[in-house]
Structures are given as structure tokens and as C-alpha cells.
Design a protein around this motif. Structure first.
Motif, PDB file in Angstrom:
ATOM      1  N   ARG A  97      -0.207  11.546  10.611  1.00  0.00           N
ATOM      2  CA  ARG A  97      -1.467  10.947  10.134  1.00  0.00           C
ATOM      3  C   ARG A  97      -1.540  10.874   8.616  1.00  0.00           C
ATOM      4  N   SER A  98      -0.979  11.862   7.963  1.00  0.00           N
ATOM      5  CA  SER A  98      -0.981  11.843   6.493  1.00  0.00           C
ATOM      6  C   SER A  98      -0.194  10.653   5.978  1.00  0.00           C
ATOM      7  N   PHE A  99       0.980  10.415   6.587  1.00  0.00           N
ATOM      8  CA  PHE A  99       1.782   9.257   6.194  1.00  0.00           C
ATOM      9  C   PHE A  99       1.044   7.960   6.490  1.00  0.00           C
ATOM     10  N   ALA A 100       0.434   7.865   7.681  1.00  0.00           N
ATOM     11  CA  ALA A 100      -0.261   6.632   8.072  1.00  0.00           C
ATOM     12  C   ALA A 100      -1.364   6.285   7.077  1.00  0.00           C
ATOM     13  N   LYS A 101      -2.160   7.287   6.697  1.00  0.00           N
ATOM     14  CA  LYS A 101      -3.246   7.038   5.740  1.00  0.00           C
ATOM     15  C   LYS A 101      -2.692   6.629   4.375  1.00  0.00           C
ATOM     16  N   LEU A 102      -1.656   7.326   3.947  1.00  0.00           N
ATOM     17  CA  LEU A 102      -1.076   7.013   2.640  1.00  0.00           C
ATOM     18  C   LEU A 102      -0.415   5.641   2.646  1.00  0.00           C
ATOM     19  N   PHE A 103       0.236   5.297   3.751  1.00  0.00           N
ATOM     20  CA  PHE A 103       0.882   4.000   3.872  1.00  0.00           C
ATOM     21  C   PHE A 103      -0.150   2.867   3.791  1.00  0.00           C
ATOM     22  N   PHE A 104      -1.223   2.983   4.541  1.00  0.00           N
ATOM     23  CA  PHE A 104      -2.239   1.927   4.543  1.00  0.00           C
ATOM     24  C   PHE A 104      -3.021   1.895   3.225  1.00  0.00           C
ATOM     25  N   ALA A 105      -3.120   3.036   2.560  1.00  0.00           N
ATOM     26  CA  ALA A 105      -3.728   3.045   1.228  1.00  0.00           C
ATOM     27  C   ALA A 105      -2.884   2.220   0.263  1.00  0.00           C
ATOM     28  N   ASN A 106      -1.576   2.433   0.314  1.00  0.00           N
ATOM     29  CA  ASN A 106      -0.664   1.664  -0.531  1.00  0.00           C
ATOM     30  C   ASN A 106      -0.685   0.185  -0.155  1.00  0.00           C
ATOM     31  N   PHE A 107      -0.757  -0.094   1.153  1.00  0.00           N
ATOM     32  CA  PHE A 107      -0.792  -1.474   1.642  1.00  0.00           C
ATOM     33  C   PHE A 107      -2.023  -2.216   1.116  1.00  0.00           C
ATOM     34  N   THR A 108      -3.201  -1.625   1.278  1.00  0.00           N
ATOM     35  CA  THR A 108      -4.437  -2.290   0.831  1.00  0.00           C
ATOM     36  C   THR A 108      -4.471  -2.430  -0.684  1.00  0.00           C
ATOM     37  N   SER A 109      -3.953  -1.426  -1.368  1.00  0.00           N
ATOM     38  CA  SER A 109      -3.918  -1.488  -2.826  1.00  0.00           C
ATOM     39  C   SER A 109      -3.039  -2.643  -3.301  1.00  0.00           C
ATOM     40  N   GLN A 110      -1.854  -2.787  -2.686  1.00  0.00           N
ATOM     41  CA  GLN A 110      -0.958  -3.893  -3.038  1.00  0.00           C
ATOM     42  C   GLN A 110      -1.585  -5.246  -2.695  1.00  0.00           C
ATOM     43  N   MET A 111      -2.226  -5.315  -1.520  1.00  0.00           N
ATOM     44  CA  MET A 111      -2.808  -6.571  -1.072  1.00  0.00           C
ATOM     45  C   MET A 111      -3.865  -7.064  -2.053  1.00  0.00           C
ATOM     46  N   GLY A 112      -4.740  -6.148  -2.478  1.00  0.00           N
ATOM     47  CA  GLY A 112      -5.773  -6.542  -3.428  1.00  0.00           C
ATOM     48  C   GLY A 112      -5.193  -7.019  -4.739  1.00  0.00           C
ATOM     49  N   SER A 113      -4.188  -6.313  -5.236  1.00  0.00           N
ATOM     50  CA  SER A 113      -3.574  -6.693  -6.511  1.00  0.00           C
ATOM     51  C   SER A 113      -2.927  -8.070  -6.438  1.00  0.00           C
ATOM     52  N   VAL A 114      -2.199  -8.346  -5.329  1.00  0.00           N
ATOM     53  CA  VAL A 114      -1.523  -9.631  -5.180  1.00  0.00           C
ATOM     54  C   VAL A 114      -2.526 -10.769  -5.068  1.00  0.00           C
TER      55      VAL A 114
END
Length: 423
Positions: free
Chosen positions: A11-28
Motif C-alpha cells: 500500500r505504501s508503494f501504491a500511494k507513492l506511485f499514484f502520487a508521482n503519477f498525478t504530480s507528473q500528469m498535472g505538470s505535463v
């Protein structure tokens, strides 16, 4: 696929992964939409779009010496969290700056926000190293490469859609929402103290000039003394050369050789073909890293990608060029995933932030030098075929070096820590 499913059970990885995903998506989305906004509003001043791009890259040169130190000395979870929360406020400031229409203020806010975002990746990567088992590093690297490929393939399209449907203000709001979601996901995690603060507790008052430069120097010393790590870092320098070349030479060969009158349309197609190649290559790479040794895959990937880049410069038709480009893109993730999966297993967790903090400036420096070289040499001293050969050779040269040094270094590297400096 089974390995990916098992990874998300963490679960820790899943949350961190999706945090990175949403952060990248917004920036792009935000960057693409803002670029189109500048081109629409200031159509007679294309320099604004270039200036905006510079505001995203220049902060690296201003803060690279402190980024890794912060990730290693401070609470890594708080660093990542505050990167997102501060970015939310700076995005709100960007909204206001765009509304006012004063471009110096807009560029200043972009510069500050980009500078803040530079602290996110080293902290996030260091946390990721601490919450995963050694056998999961390669799978996680493959998954991250797939995400990057998706954004490469669809990111610009999403930004254009957001701009067309919601305008630049809507895209900026999407930016802020993505950072907000990322911040919540990071905050919701419960990491062990040794993951968050492997070097013990420190406060911002501890980060004086003496400590920052001492740690920065120790990070450089660690890389230089760690022979295997030092060799892998060379790969990131090569990526900068490749990124610099890939950003312009496909357009050059279209405009000056293959399709002078329709190069704009074909450049979009090349982007799609290249993105598809990287995405498919990411899936293949995630399978290969489970079966073959990292250094073998890195060498093969460099040789294939470099060789086909060089060959593509001699293409005499669009279909031939697209085919060669696809094959070269297919091999690139093999290199990325292998290095990304290998590095966490050989770097001391206490220095992961500082090691990561060196990667961006090295890549950007080699990318900038490559672009400057192309700008000066193309058509004056070098033909388009020569440019492709140079970029291709830049990828193949490390493969030759790796064939000589990596087998010996791999046999001698049995521990994660090699001559770590005092903490």
C-alpha cells in the motif's frame, strides 16, 4: 503482470506511485497548455514559449547542489509533501499572474515552482528504495518507465485537450488539483523512521552552508569512489546527449531532407511512433529484467538503439525513417529500466538523495552542450546524416566501455555500500 499486481499490494508503494503519477500528469498538462496559450496570445513573439521552457530547466543549475542534501538530511516524506503543497500555492500565484498579464511575474512564478518541484524526485526515489524489497526494484523501474512512456505518448494531447476545453485557467486549476491529490496520497502514508530519516533527525537550521557543501562533496566522493555506480552514472550523461539530439534531429531530417513541405504533420506522427516504441519497449523490458543480468541488457540496449539511430539518418523515405525510429525507441527502455532497477540495489540508502541529486544536472549539462553543438555545427560543418551518426555513436560508445568494465565490476560488487563517507 503478476509482479506488478504483487507490487501494488504494498500500500505504501501504491500511494507513492499514484502520487508521482498525478504530480507528473498535472505538470505535463499545465506546461503543454501554457505553451499553446503563449503561442496563441503572443504569436508574434515565439521567444516567450522558449523562455517558458527555460523556466522549467534553469532552476536545476541554481539548486542542484542542495537538492540531494535536503533529501538525505530532512524527513523525506515531509520534503515530498511540502513540494506538493508549496506547488499548490505557487500554481495559484501563476493563475493570478496570468490574469494580470505581466509576463515577468509569470516567468518568475514558473521559475520558483520548477525549483520547488526539483526537490520532489530525489525524496520520492529515496523513499521508494526504502519501502521495496531488492527484488522489486527492477519491476518498479519498469512500471515508472511505462508511466513516462504514457505521458510521452499522450501527455501533449491531454494538455491540448485541456487547453481547448478549459482554457489556460482551467489547465492551471487541473495542475493545482493534481498537486493536491499527490500531497494527500503522500501524507496518508506511514513510513518507518529509517525510511524517512536514515541519517537521523535534522532541522532546517542544521542546513548551513558548511553542511550543505560538505554533504554535496561527500555525494560526489561517494559516486567517484564507487566504481560500479560511477560507471552507471555515465549512462545518465549519455541520456542527456540522446535527449538533446532527439529533441531536434527528427524535425531537421524531415524539414531538410524527407518532407520539407509537410514536416509539421510528420513530426506529430514521429512523436506517436516514438512514444509507442518506448511504451512497448517498457513492457518488454519489465519482463527481460526478471530473466537477464542488468549489465547485459544495458549493453545490448545501447548498441541496438545507437545503431538504429545512426542508420535512420540515412533513410531516404518516411516509412523507412519511421521504422528505424520505432526500433531505436523500442530499445531505449531496456537501458532505463535496467539502470533504474540496478541503482537502488547498489546505493547506500543514506546517500540516495545525493546520488539522485547529481543525475539531473549531469543530464541537463550534456543535453545543453549537445544542443549548443548542433546549433553551431549543423549545415555549417555537419550534414544531417553526420548528426544522426554522432548521436548514435554517443549511445554506442558507453556500450563498448561497459563491455570492458562492467563484468569485472559486477563480480567485485557484493555489497550495497562501497567506501561510504562518514555521516
Amino acid at each position: 503482470m503478476k509482479k506488478f499486481i504483487e507490487l501494488f499490494k504494498n500500500r505504501s508503494f501504491a500511494k507513492l506511485f499514484f502520487a508521482n503519477f498525478t504530480s507528473q500528469m498535472g505538470s505535463v498538462i499545465g506546461m503543454t497548455a501554457f505553451t499553446f496559450y503563449l503561442l496563441d496570445r503572443f504569436s508574434n513573439q515565439p521567444g516567450y514559449a522558449s523562455a517558458a521552457e527555460m523556466m522549467y530547466s534553469l532552476p536545476t543549475l541554481a539548486i542542484f547542489f542542495i537538492v540531494g542534501v535536503v533529501a538525505d538530511r530532512m524527513d523525506r516524506q515531509k520534503v515530498a509533501y511540502y513540494c506538493d503543497t508549496i506547488s499548490i500555492f505557487l500554481t495559484a500565484a501563476l493563475f493570478v499572474a496570468i490574469y494580470i498579464g505581466w509576463m515577468p511575474l509569470v516567468f518568475a512564478v514558473l521559475f520558483l515552482r520548477s525549483g520547488v518541484r526539483k526537490f520532489f524526485a530525489p525524496a520520492e526515489s529515496a523513499i521508494m528504495q526504502g519501502i521495496l524489497a531488492k527484488d522489486d526494484y527492477a519491476t518498479a523501474a519498469g512500471l515508472n518507465q511505462m508511466v513516462s512512456s504514457i505521458f510521452m505518448l499522450f501527455g501533449s494531447g491531454l494538455g491540448i485537450i485541456a487547453y481547448k476545453l478549459t482554457g489556460v485557467y482551467g489547465a492551471v486549476i487541473i495542475d493545482a488539483i493534481s498537486f493536491f491529490i499527490s500531497a494527500i496520497l503522500i501524507k496518508a502514508n506511514r513510513f518507518e523512521e529509517k525510511v524517512r530519516m536514515p541519517n537521523g533527525k535534522h532541522t532546517w537550521k542544521d542546513l548551513n552552508i558548511s553542511l550543505v557543501f560538505k554533504d554535496f562533496k561527500s555525494g560526489a566522493g561517494y559516486i567517484l569512489n564507487h566504481k560500479l555506480l560511477r560507471s552507471l552514472i555515465i549512462g545518465f550523461i549519455v541520456f542527456g546527449v540522446a535527449n538533446g539530439g532527439f529533441s531536434v534531429i527528427p524535425i531537421f531530417i524531415l524539414k531538410y531532407k524527407l518532407a520539407p513541405n509537410t514536416y509539421e504533420e510528420y513530426s506529430v506522427l514521429i512523436g506517436i511512433i516514438f512514444g509507442c516504441g518506448v511504451l512497448i519497449g517498457s513492457v518488454i523490458s519489465s519482463i527481460l529484467v526478471q530473466k537477464y543480468k542488468f549489465h547485459h541488457l544495458i549493453i545490448i540496449g545501447l548498441l541496438i538503439s545507437g545503431g538504429f539511430v545512426a542508420l535512420s539518418g540515412f533513410a531516404t523515405s518516411i516509412p523507412a525513417f519511421l521504422s528505424l525510429t520505432f526500433i531505436s525507441a523500442l530499445a531505449l527502455p531496456v537501458i532505463n529500466v535496467s539502470i533504474g532497477g540496478w541503482m537502488p540495489s547498489i546505493v547506500d540508502p543514506k546517500l540516495m538523495g545525493r546520488v539522485q541529486g547529481w543525475i539531473d544536472p549531469l543530464m541537463m549539462s550534456s543535453q545543453t552542450i549537445t544542443l549548443a553543438f548542433i546549433g553551431v555545427a549543423f549545415q555549417k560543418f555537419l550534414s544531417i546524416e553526420a548528426l544522426f551518426c554522432i548521436v548514435g555513436f554517443a549511445l554506442m560508445l558507453p556500450a563498448i566501455y561497459y563491455m570492458i568494465v562492467l563484468p569485472r565490476l559486477v563480480k567485485g560488487s557484493t555489497v550495497i555500500q562501497e567506501k561510504s563517507p562518514a555521516m
